[in-house]
Design an enzyme around this catalytic site. Sequence first.
Site, PDB file in Angstrom:
ATOM      1  N   GLY A 180       0.822  -1.215   0.000  1.00 13.71           N
ATOM      2  CA  GLY A 180       0.000   0.000   0.000  1.00 13.71           C
ATOM      3  C   GLY A 180       0.851   1.258   0.000  1.00 13.71           C
ATOM      4  O   GLY A 180       0.508   2.267  -0.628  1.00 13.71           O
ATOM      5  N   GLU A 232       9.070  11.034 -27.832  1.00 18.31           N
ATOM      6  CA  GLU A 232      10.332  10.781 -28.566  1.00 18.31           C
ATOM      7  C   GLU A 232      10.261   9.466 -29.338  1.00 18.31           C
ATOM      8  O   GLU A 232      11.266   8.769 -29.493  1.00 18.31           O
ATOM      9  CB  GLU A 232      11.525  10.731 -27.604  1.00 18.31           C
ATOM     10  CG  GLU A 232      11.707  11.995 -26.813  1.00 18.31           C
ATOM     11  CD  GLU A 232      12.630  12.973 -27.490  1.00 18.31           C
ATOM     12  OE1 GLU A 232      13.049  12.687 -28.633  1.00 18.31           O
ATOM     13  OE2 GLU A 232      12.912  14.010 -26.890  1.00 18.31           O
TER      14      GLU A 232
HETATM   15  P1  TGC Z   1      11.713   8.360 -43.246  1.00 18.58           P
HETATM   16  O1  TGC Z   1      11.318   8.398 -44.696  1.00 18.58           O
HETATM   17  O2  TGC Z   1      12.161   7.052 -42.662  1.00 18.58           O
HETATM   18  O3  TGC Z   1      12.852   9.438 -42.974  1.00 18.58           O
HETATM   19  C1  TGC Z   1      12.751  10.770 -43.450  1.00 18.58           C
HETATM   20  C2  TGC Z   1      14.153  11.352 -43.509  1.00 18.58           C
HETATM   21  O4  TGC Z   1      14.690  11.413 -42.169  1.00 18.58           O
HETATM   22  C3  TGC Z   1      15.883  10.611 -42.083  1.00 18.58           C
HETATM   23  N1  TGC Z   1      15.863  10.007 -40.734  1.00 18.58           N
HETATM   24  C4  TGC Z   1      16.630  10.437 -39.742  1.00 18.58           C
HETATM   25  N2  TGC Z   1      17.580  11.383 -39.715  1.00 18.58           N
HETATM   26  C5  TGC Z   1      18.208  11.591 -38.541  1.00 18.58           C
HETATM   27  N3  TGC Z   1      17.892  10.904 -37.432  1.00 18.58           N
HETATM   28  C6  TGC Z   1      16.939   9.944 -37.417  1.00 18.58           C
HETATM   29  N4  TGC Z   1      16.615   9.305 -36.298  1.00 18.58           N
HETATM   30  C7  TGC Z   1      16.255   9.664 -38.622  1.00 18.58           C
HETATM   31  N5  TGC Z   1      15.266   8.809 -38.978  1.00 18.58           N
HETATM   32  C8  TGC Z   1      15.029   9.036 -40.299  1.00 18.58           C
HETATM   33  C9  TGC Z   1      15.769   9.615 -43.204  1.00 18.58           C
HETATM   34  O5  TGC Z   1      17.029   9.134 -43.589  1.00 18.58           O
HETATM   35  C10 TGC Z   1      15.116  10.458 -44.292  1.00 18.58           C
HETATM   36  O6  TGC Z   1      16.097  11.326 -44.839  1.00 18.58           O
HETATM   37  P2  TGC Z   1      16.056  11.706 -46.403  1.00 18.58           P
HETATM   38  O7  TGC Z   1      17.273  12.545 -46.593  1.00 18.58           O
HETATM   39  O8  TGC Z   1      16.094  10.383 -47.132  1.00 18.58           O
HETATM   40  O9  TGC Z   1      14.776  12.448 -46.604  1.00 18.58           O
HETATM   41  O10 TGC Z   1      10.538   8.991 -42.404  1.00 18.58           O
HETATM   42  P3  TGC Z   1       9.085   8.442 -42.112  1.00 18.58           P
HETATM   43  O11 TGC Z   1       8.136   9.557 -42.342  1.00 18.58           O
HETATM   44  O12 TGC Z   1       8.853   7.154 -42.820  1.00 18.58           O
HETATM   45  O13 TGC Z   1       9.114   8.195 -40.525  1.00 18.58           O
HETATM   46  C11 TGC Z   1      10.034   7.419 -39.908  1.00 18.58           C
HETATM   47  C12 TGC Z   1       9.723   7.314 -38.391  1.00 18.58           C
HETATM   48  C13 TGC Z   1       8.373   6.678 -38.126  1.00 18.58           C
HETATM   49  C14 TGC Z   1      10.800   6.417 -37.815  1.00 18.58           C
HETATM   50  C15 TGC Z   1       9.781   8.725 -37.768  1.00 18.58           C
HETATM   51  O14 TGC Z   1       8.851   9.563 -38.277  1.00 18.58           O
HETATM   52  C16 TGC Z   1       9.705   8.724 -36.274  1.00 18.58           C
HETATM   53  O15 TGC Z   1      10.725   8.600 -35.614  1.00 18.58           O
HETATM   54  N6  TGC Z   1       8.466   8.917 -35.674  1.00 18.58           N
HETATM   55  C17 TGC Z   1       8.340   9.131 -34.255  1.00 18.58           C
HETATM   56  C18 TGC Z   1       8.007  10.585 -33.987  1.00 18.58           C
HETATM   57  C19 TGC Z   1       8.683  11.104 -32.775  1.00 18.58           C
HETATM   58  O16 TGC Z   1       9.625  10.539 -32.221  1.00 18.58           O
HETATM   59  N7  TGC Z   1       8.257  12.262 -32.329  1.00 18.58           N
HETATM   60  C20 TGC Z   1       8.879  12.921 -31.222  1.00 18.58           C
HETATM   61  C21 TGC Z   1       8.369  14.325 -31.038  1.00 18.58           C
HETATM   62  S1  TGC Z   1       9.388  15.290 -29.975  1.00 18.58           S
HETATM   63  C22 TGC Z   1       9.076  14.707 -28.456  1.00 18.58           C
HETATM   64  O17 TGC Z   1       8.407  13.758 -28.222  1.00 18.58           O
HETATM   65  C23 TGC Z   1       9.756  15.457 -27.371  1.00 18.58           C
HETATM   66  S2  TGC Z   1       9.420  14.904 -25.798  1.00 18.58           S
HETATM   67  C24 TGC Z   1      10.718  15.638 -25.039  1.00 18.58           C
HETATM   68  C25 TGC Z   1      10.699  15.588 -23.582  1.00 18.58           C
HETATM   69  O18 TGC Z   1       9.798  16.131 -22.944  1.00 18.58           O
HETATM   70  O19 TGC Z   1      11.729  15.054 -23.039  1.00 18.58           O
HETATM   71  P1  FAD Z   2      -0.076   8.113 -32.293  1.00 22.25           P
HETATM   72  O1  FAD Z   2       0.961   8.407 -33.313  1.00 22.25           O
HETATM   73  O2  FAD Z   2      -1.491   8.491 -32.591  1.00 22.25           O
HETATM   74  O3  FAD Z   2       0.010   6.612 -31.864  1.00 22.25           O
HETATM   75  C1  FAD Z   2      -1.049   5.927 -31.163  1.00 22.25           C
HETATM   76  C2  FAD Z   2      -0.632   4.456 -31.051  1.00 22.25           C
HETATM   77  O4  FAD Z   2      -0.535   3.882 -32.354  1.00 22.25           O
HETATM   78  C3  FAD Z   2       0.734   4.261 -30.382  1.00 22.25           C
HETATM   79  O5  FAD Z   2       0.695   3.123 -29.579  1.00 22.25           O
HETATM   80  C4  FAD Z   2       1.667   4.020 -31.570  1.00 22.25           C
HETATM   81  O6  FAD Z   2       2.800   3.228 -31.222  1.00 22.25           O
HETATM   82  C5  FAD Z   2       0.738   3.275 -32.520  1.00 22.25           C
HETATM   83  N1  FAD Z   2       1.140   3.403 -33.919  1.00 22.25           N
HETATM   84  C6  FAD Z   2       1.246   4.539 -34.654  1.00 22.25           C
HETATM   85  N2  FAD Z   2       1.631   4.259 -35.905  1.00 22.25           N
HETATM   86  C7  FAD Z   2       1.789   2.923 -35.967  1.00 22.25           C
HETATM   87  C8  FAD Z   2       2.219   2.012 -36.985  1.00 22.25           C
HETATM   88  N3  FAD Z   2       2.544   2.442 -38.226  1.00 22.25           N
HETATM   89  N4  FAD Z   2       2.264   0.699 -36.689  1.00 22.25           N
HETATM   90  C9  FAD Z   2       1.939   0.256 -35.462  1.00 22.25           C
HETATM   91  N5  FAD Z   2       1.545   1.048 -34.461  1.00 22.25           N
HETATM   92  C10 FAD Z   2       1.480   2.365 -34.701  1.00 22.25           C
HETATM   93  N6  FAD Z   2       6.105  16.295 -29.094  1.00 22.25           N
HETATM   94  C11 FAD Z   2       6.835  17.364 -29.506  1.00 22.25           C
HETATM   95  O7  FAD Z   2       6.930  17.648 -30.693  1.00 22.25           O
HETATM   96  N7  FAD Z   2       7.499  18.145 -28.592  1.00 22.25           N
HETATM   97  C12 FAD Z   2       7.451  17.900 -27.255  1.00 22.25           C
HETATM   98  O8  FAD Z   2       8.076  18.616 -26.466  1.00 22.25           O
HETATM   99  C13 FAD Z   2       6.660  16.805 -26.796  1.00 22.25           C
HETATM  100  N8  FAD Z   2       6.514  16.573 -25.468  1.00 22.25           N
HETATM  101  C14 FAD Z   2       5.611  15.621 -25.042  1.00 22.25           C
HETATM  102  C15 FAD Z   2       5.326  15.527 -23.672  1.00 22.25           C
HETATM  103  C16 FAD Z   2       4.375  14.596 -23.232  1.00 22.25           C
HETATM  104  C17 FAD Z   2       4.030  14.527 -21.771  1.00 22.25           C
HETATM  105  C18 FAD Z   2       3.786  13.710 -24.155  1.00 22.25           C
HETATM  106  C19 FAD Z   2       2.795  12.665 -23.699  1.00 22.25           C
HETATM  107  C20 FAD Z   2       4.071  13.801 -25.503  1.00 22.25           C
HETATM  108  C21 FAD Z   2       4.984  14.770 -25.954  1.00 22.25           C
HETATM  109  N9  FAD Z   2       5.224  14.948 -27.326  1.00 22.25           N
HETATM  110  C22 FAD Z   2       5.992  16.003 -27.762  1.00 22.25           C
HETATM  111  C23 FAD Z   2       4.471  14.170 -28.318  1.00 22.25           C
HETATM  112  C24 FAD Z   2       4.973  12.741 -28.497  1.00 22.25           C
HETATM  113  O9  FAD Z   2       6.170  12.714 -29.222  1.00 22.25           O
HETATM  114  C25 FAD Z   2       3.863  11.956 -29.194  1.00 22.25           C
HETATM  115  O10 FAD Z   2       2.842  11.757 -28.232  1.00 22.25           O
HETATM  116  C26 FAD Z   2       4.347  10.618 -29.731  1.00 22.25           C
HETATM  117  O11 FAD Z   2       5.264  10.800 -30.790  1.00 22.25           O
HETATM  118  C27 FAD Z   2       3.186   9.723 -30.215  1.00 22.25           C
HETATM  119  O12 FAD Z   2       2.294  10.432 -31.002  1.00 22.25           O
HETATM  120  P2  FAD Z   2       0.692  10.356 -30.679  1.00 22.25           P
HETATM  121  O13 FAD Z   2       0.529  10.683 -29.251  1.00 22.25           O
HETATM  122  O14 FAD Z   2       0.026  11.214 -31.678  1.00 22.25           O
HETATM  123  O15 FAD Z   2       0.323   8.858 -30.881  1.00 22.25           O
END
Ligand code: TGC
Ligand code: FAD
Length: 392
Positions: free
Chosen positions: A348, A371
Amino acid sequence: MKPDLFQAPDYYLLDDLLTDEHKMVRDAAREWVKREVSPIIEDYAQKAEFPNQIINGLAEIGAFGPYIPEEYGGAGLDQISYGLIMQEIERGDSGVRSTASVQSSLVMYPIWKYGSEEQRVKYLPKLASGEFMGCFGLTEPDYGSNPGGMITNFKDMGDHYLLNGAKMWISNAPFADIAVVWAKDEAGRIHGLIVERGMEGFTTPETHNKWSLRASATGELIFDNVKVPKENLLPNKSGLGAPLGCLDSARYGIAWGAIGAAMDCYDTALRYSKERIQFDKPIGATQLQQKKLAEMITEITKAQLLTWRLGVLRNEGKATSAQISMAKRNNVDMALTIARDARQMLGGMGITGEYSIMRHMMNLESVVTYEGTHDIHLLITGMDVTGFAAFK
Ligand code: TGC
Ligand code: FAD
């Protein structure tokens, strides 16, 4: 909340792999967290407020731009020191580490790597000292895991850009002085723009009612015909690879940070297991609780080794995005499993704010999502080993 009695586990004597500088930086961050974060963080999490008073301290321990060169105000440290600072901060709270990650890897990093010299000189020293706080706008309401689909856009109006759109889930947004915003130009190519608080049409409403990362401020970024000066465009990289490159740096920091949260949960559960008597003996003397502790220390040790090696590869400029993705996914999953087991071990008491475990557990539910979600990182590894992009 109980006094912070944290003792860091080092089962495989990994300190022997660290330099004197690594240990000095790590110990300074550890002491600061004990002194400035542990005593207050539970209250701030309960109130759902970011503790602004820790900003100066974060700057002093080098948490804002650990690896940014000293000429721009950064600490000029290597990647392992950067990781160790993130580990120690997240040992205190993932939300505090979020603030530092965003400032360093998602705001300072793109300005340093993709910005002009004028932008570096204008913004980096102020961000390093905490005088300016920043946020990073990539995610949109309809584009989270798939940021390439973003609809936020800007038009060239001759003497300025006109920015429209919205970002969601943005850490630090409610108090940030500047935002690094990713938006499409008229040709559909993604660029980074520095948007400053006070620009007309730019608002940052706060996101309320989170059960996770409560000590971190999260909000939206709304752009309604915002006039952005042309000199605020990051000139040296465009395309989705630009924001994803920043994510590499932030995900690397999270891989270390998650170890900190896991260590805190393990250490708390270990101490509790020796003190809590049931059936006339400490619960730590029972086989089932020992199994949990044995698995925790094993997983922490494996994560420490994985992350140290990744740090060496980063220092040598050899780490791939897929390797960083694997470490982020593995270590956050590891930390979340440990937090859930550790919470059970406290019975608890585990659900109360007397101990840090429940807070870590709830925080890690965000860390496993932002991320790049756990599943997206699985697909990144899947793509790396098979050559097929299963998310498309
Ligand atoms: P894709 O076609 O695979 O790639 C597009 C272009 O990007 C290049 N690339 C990268 N470059 C550097 N670092 C990486 N990790 C890279 N991954 C891919 C790639 O080579 C390509 O370049 P080019 O020159 O050929 O155009 O892209 P896609 O649209 O198919 O997506 C790939 C995928 C799903 C892996 C990507 O979109 C992804 O990582 N999605 C997740 C989104 C995400 O992580 N969002 C984070 C938002 S920020 C956040 O959450 C901050 S929280 C911070 C906090 O509070 O601590
Ligand atoms: P979605 O993309 O809608 O995904 C929903 C579900 O579907 C997930 O389980 C995912 O894994 C799954 N899914 C999606 N696509 C596929 C696929 N092709 N195949 C199988 N499964 C799939 N973003 C910023 O830019 N800047 C920030 O500073 C930032 N800070 C954040 C802080 C907090 C507290 C939180 C919660 C989020 C933050 N984010 C930020 C956003 C964060 O990066 C997104 O929430 C994250 O990338 C997922 O996007 P979504 O929430 O739209 O989920």
